[in-house]
Enzyme design. Structure first.
Site, PDB file in Angstrom:
ATOM      1  N   LYS A 203       7.846   1.641  11.696  1.00 52.00           N
ATOM      2  CA  LYS A 203       9.273   1.444  11.402  1.00 52.00           C
ATOM      3  C   LYS A 203       9.433   0.972   9.957  1.00 52.00           C
ATOM      4  O   LYS A 203       9.066  -0.143   9.611  1.00 52.00           O
ATOM      5  CB  LYS A 203       9.898   0.389  12.319  1.00 52.00           C
ATOM      6  N   GLU A 278       2.684 -10.780   6.179  1.00 53.14           N
ATOM      7  CA  GLU A 278       2.670 -10.912   4.714  1.00 53.14           C
ATOM      8  C   GLU A 278       4.088 -11.293   4.316  1.00 53.14           C
ATOM      9  O   GLU A 278       4.987 -10.447   4.354  1.00 53.14           O
ATOM     10  CB  GLU A 278       2.268  -9.550   4.139  1.00 53.14           C
ATOM     11  N   CYS A 312       6.815  -9.616  -3.765  1.00 51.58           N
ATOM     12  CA  CYS A 312       6.324 -10.863  -3.150  1.00 51.58           C
ATOM     13  C   CYS A 312       5.537 -11.645  -4.172  1.00 51.58           C
ATOM     14  O   CYS A 312       5.466 -12.863  -4.114  1.00 51.58           O
ATOM     15  CB  CYS A 312       5.389 -10.580  -1.988  1.00 51.58           C
ATOM     16  N   GLU A 412      12.334 -18.830  -2.101  1.00 51.20           N
ATOM     17  CA  GLU A 412      12.166 -17.468  -2.609  1.00 51.20           C
ATOM     18  C   GLU A 412      13.529 -16.820  -2.846  1.00 51.20           C
ATOM     19  O   GLU A 412      14.369 -16.786  -1.957  1.00 51.20           O
ATOM     20  CB  GLU A 412      11.358 -16.618  -1.630  1.00 51.20           C
TER      21      GLU A 412
HETATM   22  C1  UN1 Z   1       4.569  -6.985  -2.764  1.00 52.51           C
HETATM   23  O1  UN1 Z   1       5.250  -7.482  -3.641  1.00 52.51           O
HETATM   24  O2  UN1 Z   1       4.939  -7.037  -1.586  1.00 52.51           O
HETATM   25  O3  UN1 Z   1       0.218  -7.098  -6.698  1.00 52.51           O
HETATM   26  C2  UN1 Z   1       3.331  -6.252  -3.029  1.00 52.51           C
HETATM   27  C3  UN1 Z   1       1.275  -6.486  -6.812  1.00 52.51           C
HETATM   28  C4  UN1 Z   1       1.408  -5.153  -6.123  1.00 52.51           C
HETATM   29  C5  UN1 Z   1       1.760  -5.330  -4.700  1.00 52.51           C
HETATM   30  C6  UN1 Z   1       2.930  -6.229  -4.464  1.00 52.51           C
HETATM   31  N1  UN1 Z   1       0.147  -4.435  -6.234  1.00 52.51           N
HETATM   32  O4  UN1 Z   1       2.211  -6.921  -7.442  1.00 52.51           O
END
Ligand code: UN1
Length: 524
Positions: A203, A278, A312, A412
């Site tokens: 999904k 994550e 992230c 965040e």
């Molecule tokens: C994410 O932001 O969920 O290291 C992943 C990084 C990328 C992956 C980010 N290769 O910024």
């Protein structure tokens, strides 16, 4: 009821007839999205659809996608269960070959995929190409695992006895992915799941169903058998929860917000499912007085405002030694003011749009909080102007004079908002960086090798960079965070296989007699 798209057949019974691969609409026209279940492109039983629109231009309708239901999910899970015995019996090197083929199709179509990604998600084209490249990288890495997938072969404590461990697939994997890396993250999850012999119900985020569809189309072309990967689009409450709650989906992998991750873990915990999460980040770059400031500014700008701060791993805090903070801030402000906002497809654009209006509202809320907690240096408003009227843009924003425990330094934001925190020395920098709930990525700029090694030891994050920004993890190392960024699992690298495999320890006694471990090999 959604309009039947060009892929539907006249006279087909509503919602359940296979429709064939979605036909390509006129270039630039809306895409007729379908679920992909048991190797067929089908409509939802809901008879409803939802739109995906370009965040740089809300007038640009990318496509109409199926609003999935729990019944659609049940059908996808059944398909995945049906496909499981043959797929798990397929030798892993053969599964790997299919993934190698998939990687080459992604490579063949890289430009087309990247352009579609920019149109649907907004990131600038070079970054969209990077997103597709990351999918290629993980596909190739996991394809290679088809010929490795190491277990241990170790000596037994008893004579004439063999001891080894092997990995085996778990079953149907539920994969729920975010919009910010709409090609890379689904690949991070599906590739290890598949090479290990699991089947998948996938999904994607409701903001990026087109990207997901393009990925799955190529899986089918690469020869992933029918039912091995099933795509169901739709909302979290209907589709996501049905996957999470199903007793027939023993493993889940989710990337997204901490709030949703917590809910998924709670629900899945009742059934003792394996869940890999994550989640959020509040990533910091430390700049010490001995750092190369220009190098640090390059890393900060890229990490804070690349992908419009929607990673992230994005840097949302700069923790700087006070003696260099005003010099650093001056350089940062000048570079930030020079960033050009616009459509990510325009080569002149540095910073694309936010994903949607809700994201902009969230950023605006935090900027209001920031005005009370720090001093606004630049940005601080939705961006308007020629070429920006129809999109969801926000100016790259910097606050200074922020205390480490301020809300904008703790929570965040997931947008282009950077807080600058001045500290006295290395020790207070480490305290400031580590005093957050999250622990995904961090970085330090210093020219002192001893300090660099101390920081590599002291930073409480799953990713640590020295003299580089907080973004840009490579797929052959484990990716994931400490603390509330996750729940101890890792993506990418061979660690990714841990999420999608069960260990089996096997002992073969060829002595021809009863041998008792811990007893017969001990004196007395
Ligand atoms: C994410 O932001 O969920 O290291 C992943 C990084 C990328 C992956 C980010 N290769 O910024």
């Amino acid at each position: 009821m959604s309009e039947p798209g060009p892929g539907s057949r006249p006279g087909a019974s509503p919602g359940r007839e296979p429709l064939g691969a979605p036909e390509r609409p006129a270039p630039g026209g809306p895409f007729p999205g379908r679920h992909f279940i048991a190797g067929e492109w089908i409509e939802s039983g809901s008879g409803r659809s939802f739109e995906s629109r370009n965040p740089a231009n809300r007038g640009d309708l990318v496509g109409q996608f199926q609003a999935g239901t729990p019944a659609d999910v049940a059908m996808a899970i059944r398909a995945a269960e049906t496909a499981l015995p043959a797929w798990r019996a397929t030798p892993a090197p053969r599964r790997g070959e299919i993934l190698f083929g998939y990687a080459s199709l992604l490579r063949r179509d890289k430009e087309r995929l990247a352009r579609a990604l920019t149109r649907e998600m907004g990131k600038v084209l070079p970054e969209a190409r990077g997103d597709v490249q990351e999918a290629i990288d993980i596909a190739e890495l996991m394809a290679g695992e088809g010929r490795r997938m190491f277990g241990d072969t170790v000596p037994s404590e008893l004579p004439d006895k063999w001891a080894m461990s092997i990995r085996q697939p778990i079953g149907v994997a539920g994969i729920i992915t975010p919009w910010n890396f709409p090609m890379a993250i689904p690949a991070w999850k599906t590739m290890p799941a598949l090479v290990a012999g699991n089947t998948v119900v996938f999904k994607p985020a409701s903001d990026t169903p087109h990207c997901a569809t393009l990925l799955v189309e190529l899986m089918a072309e690469a020869g992933v058998p029918a039912g091995v990967v099933n795509l169901v689009t739709g909302g979290g409450a209907e589709v996501g929860d049905a996957i999470v709650d199903s007793p027939d989906v023993p493993v889940l992998s989710f990337t997204g917000s901490s709030a949703t991750g917590r809910r998924i873990a709670e629900r899945a915990g009742r059934r003792l499912k394996r869940v890999a999460l994550e989640l959020g980040g509040k990533n910091a770059i430390v700049v010490l007085a001995d750092a190369d400031l220009d190098l640090a500014v390059d890393g900060i700008i890229w990490s804070a405002f690349g992908t419009t701060g929607q990673r992230c791993t994005a840097c949302s805090r700069v923790v700087v030694e006070r003696s260099v903070s005003s010099r650093l801030l001056e350089k940062l402000e000048a570079r930030t003011r020079a960033l050009r906002l616009g459509d990510g497809a325009d080569p002149a654009t540095d910073v694309g749009p936010l994903i949607n209006e809700a994201a902009r509202t969230k950023v605006e809320g935090y900027v209001e909080i920031g005005r009370r907690e720090g001093e606004l240096v630049c940005g601080g408003r939705a961006a308007t102007g020629p070429g920006l009227e129809a999109g969801v843009f926000y100016e790259p924003t910097i606050f200074t004079g922020v205390e480490p425990m301020a809300r904008i330094a703790q929570e965040e934001i997931f947008g282009p908002v950077l807080s600058v925190i001045a500290v006295e020395d290395y020790a207070s920098a480490m305290t400031a960086v580590n005093q957050v709930r999250y622990g995904l990525s961090s970085s330090i700029y210093t020219t002192d090798v001893n300090t660099a090694f101390r920081a590599m030891r002291d930073l409480e994050t799953g990713l640590v960079y020295v003299n580089a920004g907080t973004i840009g993890a490579e797929t052959h190392l484990p990716f994931g965070g400490w603390k509330e960024t996750g729940n101890g699992h890792r993506e990418a690298g061979h660690a990714a296989l841990d999420t999608f495999t069960e260990w089996k320890s096997i002992y073969v006694d060829f002595s021809g007699r009863l041998q008792r471990a811990q007893i017969d090999n001990q004196p007395g």
